[in-house]
Design an enzyme around this catalytic site. Structure first.
Site: not given
Ligand code: GRF
Length: 197
Positions: A14-15, A66, A91-92, A94, A110, A145-146
């Site tokens: 979505s982002n 990795r 979600m990995r 790096l 984040h 991280l973050d």
């Molecule tokens: C969401 O939990 C968002 O808060 C984090 O990644 C997850 C999925 O985001 N940034 P998206 O819809 O795949 O961009």
């Protein structure tokens, strides 16, 4: 000179969709690649429908190796020759070598007000701590991280009846405002953090 942007996703993206939709008209950047660690990521289909080049490097095919996964991902990225990389629901974690290759031009979003709540389950942790506000942060990616320099934040009040899911939904709405705004500023050379309320 138009900046070339690669976006890395792991799921719905979505982002990524909001970032790609924002890069039009006089925007100084354009999307040149959407890549995922999951070939089944729904965001890849949407990117293709938007006419954006896609790539998938299945991290599961590399098991615990990795370095080989990241070498394969790097090869896809270098083919697209991005100026900027946006991690968007990627979600990995790096490794330091990969990150240092792009340091200073790789952004991440984040779902917390960093430096609070690095890592996972940010909304549940904020609610459990009794915080009155949550939010999201766009930052430059560094090997830790973050933890990189903050480029922007948006704040979201936590309501008494919030669950992690209801809070996550409101934070995601703010992510969709914040990330495109920060990317545009970053592509224009602006490094002052953007604070949205
Ligand atoms: C969401 O939990 C968002 O808060 C984090 O990644 C997850 C999925 O985001 N940034 P998206 O819809 O795949 O961009």
């Amino acid at each position: 000179m138009t900046k070339r942007v690669a976006i890395l996703i792991s799921g719905g993206g979505s982002n990524m969709i909001k970032l790609a939709q924002s890069m039009t008209g006089d925007h100084p950047a354009r999307p040149v690649l959407v890549a995922s660690n999951d070939p089944a990521a729904a965001g890849l289909d949407v990117a293709r429908e938007m006419g954006i080049e896609t790539a998938a490097v299945d991290h599961r095919a590399y098991g615990r190796d990795r370095a080989s996964f990241e070498a394969a991902l790097l090869a896809e990225l270098e083919r697209a020759a991005p100026d900027i990389i946006c991690l968007a629901g990627f979600m990995r974690v790096l490794g330091a070598e990969f990150v240092s290759r792009w340091e200073g031009r790789m952004l991440n979003i984040h779902p917390s007000l960093l430096p609070k709540y690095r890592g996972l389950d940010t909304h549940a942790r904020a609610i459990a701590a009794g915080d009155t506000e949550a939010g999201c942060t766009v930052h430059l990616v560094t090997p830790a991280l973050d933890d990189g320099p903050i480029l922007g934040q948006a704040r979201v009040p936590i309501r008494a009846d919030d669950t992690p899911q209801s809070l996550a939904a409101r934070v995601l709405e703010q992510e969709h405002r914040l990330y495109p705004a920060v990317l545009r500023r970053f592509a224009e050379g602006e490094r002052q953090p953007l604070m949205l309320d």
